[in-house]
Design an enzyme around this catalytic site. Structure first.
Site, PDB file in Angstrom:
ATOM      1  N   ASP A   7       0.873  -1.178   0.000  1.00 13.01           N
ATOM      2  CA  ASP A   7       0.000   0.000   0.000  1.00 13.01           C
ATOM      3  C   ASP A   7       0.911   1.230   0.000  1.00 13.01           C
ATOM      4  O   ASP A   7       2.145   1.112  -0.174  1.00 13.01           O
ATOM      5  CB  ASP A   7      -0.989  -0.043   1.180  1.00 13.01           C
ATOM      6  CG  ASP A   7      -0.318   0.206   2.532  1.00 13.01           C
ATOM      7  OD1 ASP A   7       0.936   0.265   2.604  1.00 13.01           O
ATOM      8  OD2 ASP A   7      -1.050   0.341   3.527  1.00 13.01           O
ATOM      9  N   CYS A  64       3.176  -3.208   4.019  1.00  9.31           N
ATOM     10  CA  CYS A  64       2.346  -2.055   4.377  1.00  9.31           C
ATOM     11  C   CYS A  64       3.038  -1.353   5.541  1.00  9.31           C
ATOM     12  O   CYS A  64       4.222  -1.608   5.784  1.00  9.31           O
ATOM     13  CB  CYS A  64       0.894  -2.459   4.675  1.00  9.31           C
ATOM     14  SG  CYS A  64       0.625  -3.446   6.155  1.00  9.31           S
ATOM     15  N   THR A  66       2.714  -1.524   8.869  1.00  8.68           N
ATOM     16  CA  THR A  66       3.128  -2.483   9.899  1.00  8.68           C
ATOM     17  C   THR A  66       3.424  -3.860   9.335  1.00  8.68           C
ATOM     18  O   THR A  66       4.048  -4.683  10.017  1.00  8.68           O
ATOM     19  CB  THR A  66       2.002  -2.662  10.934  1.00  8.68           C
ATOM     20  OG1 THR A  66       0.831  -3.126  10.233  1.00  8.68           O
ATOM     21  CG2 THR A  66       1.688  -1.358  11.657  1.00  8.68           C
ATOM     22  N   HIS A  97      10.440 -24.292   8.128  1.00 10.38           N
ATOM     23  CA  HIS A  97       9.384 -25.028   8.834  1.00 10.38           C
ATOM     24  C   HIS A  97       7.998 -24.853   8.238  1.00 10.38           C
ATOM     25  O   HIS A  97       7.198 -25.783   8.271  1.00 10.38           O
ATOM     26  CB  HIS A  97       9.335 -24.590  10.299  1.00 10.38           C
ATOM     27  CG  HIS A  97      10.519 -25.046  11.099  1.00 10.38           C
ATOM     28  ND1 HIS A  97      10.564 -24.981  12.473  1.00 10.38           N
ATOM     29  CD2 HIS A  97      11.712 -25.575  10.718  1.00 10.38           C
ATOM     30  CE1 HIS A  97      11.733 -25.449  12.906  1.00 10.38           C
ATOM     31  NE2 HIS A  97      12.456 -25.802  11.853  1.00 10.38           N
ATOM     32  N   HIS A 133       6.997 -31.268   9.250  1.00  6.27           N
ATOM     33  CA  HIS A 133       6.589 -29.933   8.783  1.00  6.27           C
ATOM     34  C   HIS A 133       5.584 -30.032   7.641  1.00  6.27           C
ATOM     35  O   HIS A 133       4.639 -29.244   7.569  1.00  6.27           O
ATOM     36  CB  HIS A 133       7.824 -29.126   8.369  1.00  6.27           C
ATOM     37  CG  HIS A 133       8.737 -28.850   9.519  1.00  6.27           C
ATOM     38  ND1 HIS A 133       8.294 -28.302  10.701  1.00  6.27           N
ATOM     39  CD2 HIS A 133      10.070 -29.069   9.681  1.00  6.27           C
ATOM     40  CE1 HIS A 133       9.307 -28.182  11.541  1.00  6.27           C
ATOM     41  NE2 HIS A 133      10.398 -28.649  10.949  1.00  6.27           N
TER      42      HIS A 133
HETATM   43  C1  RB5 Z   1      -1.998   2.660   6.479  1.00  5.53           C
HETATM   44  O1  RB5 Z   1      -2.035   3.879   7.127  1.00  5.53           O
HETATM   45  C2  RB5 Z   1      -1.709   1.532   7.446  1.00  5.53           C
HETATM   46  O2  RB5 Z   1      -2.838   1.302   8.222  1.00  5.53           O
HETATM   47  C3  RB5 Z   1      -1.299   0.285   6.704  1.00  5.53           C
HETATM   48  O3  RB5 Z   1      -0.174   0.552   5.945  1.00  5.53           O
HETATM   49  C4  RB5 Z   1      -0.952  -0.926   7.539  1.00  5.53           C
HETATM   50  O4  RB5 Z   1      -0.059  -0.614   8.548  1.00  5.53           O
HETATM   51  C5  RB5 Z   1      -2.086  -1.717   8.013  1.00  5.53           C
HETATM   52  O5  RB5 Z   1      -1.944  -2.767   8.651  1.00  5.53           O
END
Ligand code: RB5
Length: 142
Positions: A7, A64, A66, A97, A133
């Site tokens: 994203d 993304c 996180t 694994h 596994h």
């Molecule tokens: C976008 O602001 C953020 O929410 C996205 O990149 C991600 O971290 C979502 O899990």
């Protein structure tokens, strides 16, 4: 062929990953997003996961902010085992694994240097193929 997706939060790190794959001479296909304009991570997690599950690409890398949202989205596609990794040990173990076929990373969590080491570890580590596994992975798919 490696499927890439991010994203807006992961766009800049994805560009670093692209440069790195090109330096390594590895083929990739970028499923978007293609700018830092705000967008929805499930679209790109699903696109990469579908490419991997369908056999168009052997592995995927999704990014993304996180790494959490896009990994959750990718894991909704049957046949995909997306692993959110923030260290090389996890990247190695999830290949050995779990035979993870999609790597997820958080661009707001990792620096580019560590992220690229995680990418290399993920791409260069084979699945162990150990019976226990294989059995456990089959239980995930059941
Ligand atoms: C976008 O602001 C953020 O929410 C996205 O990149 C991600 O971290 C979502 O899990």
């Amino acid at each position: 062929m490696i499927a890439l997706g991010s994203d807006h939060g992961g766009y800049a790190l994805k560009q670093e990953v692209i440069k790195h794959l090109e330096e390594r001479g590895l083929e990739y296909k970028d499923y978007g997003t293609y700018s830092e304009a705000s967008c929805d991570y499930p679209v790109y997690g699903r696109a990469v996961a579908t490419a991997v599950a369908g056999g168009e690409c052997e592995r995927g890398i999704v990014i993304c902010g996180t790494g959490i949202g896009i990994s959750i989205a990718a894991n909704k596609v049957p046949g995909v085992r997306a692993a959110l990794c923030g260290d090389c040990f996890s990247a190695e173990m999830t290949r050995l694994h779990n035979d993870a076929n999609v790597l997820a990373m958080g661009a707001r969590v990792l620096g580019a240097g560590l992220a690229l080491k995680i990418v290399d570890t993920f791409l260069d580590t084979p699945f162990s193929g150990d019976e226990r596994h294989v059995r456990r992975i089959n239980q995930i798919e059941d």
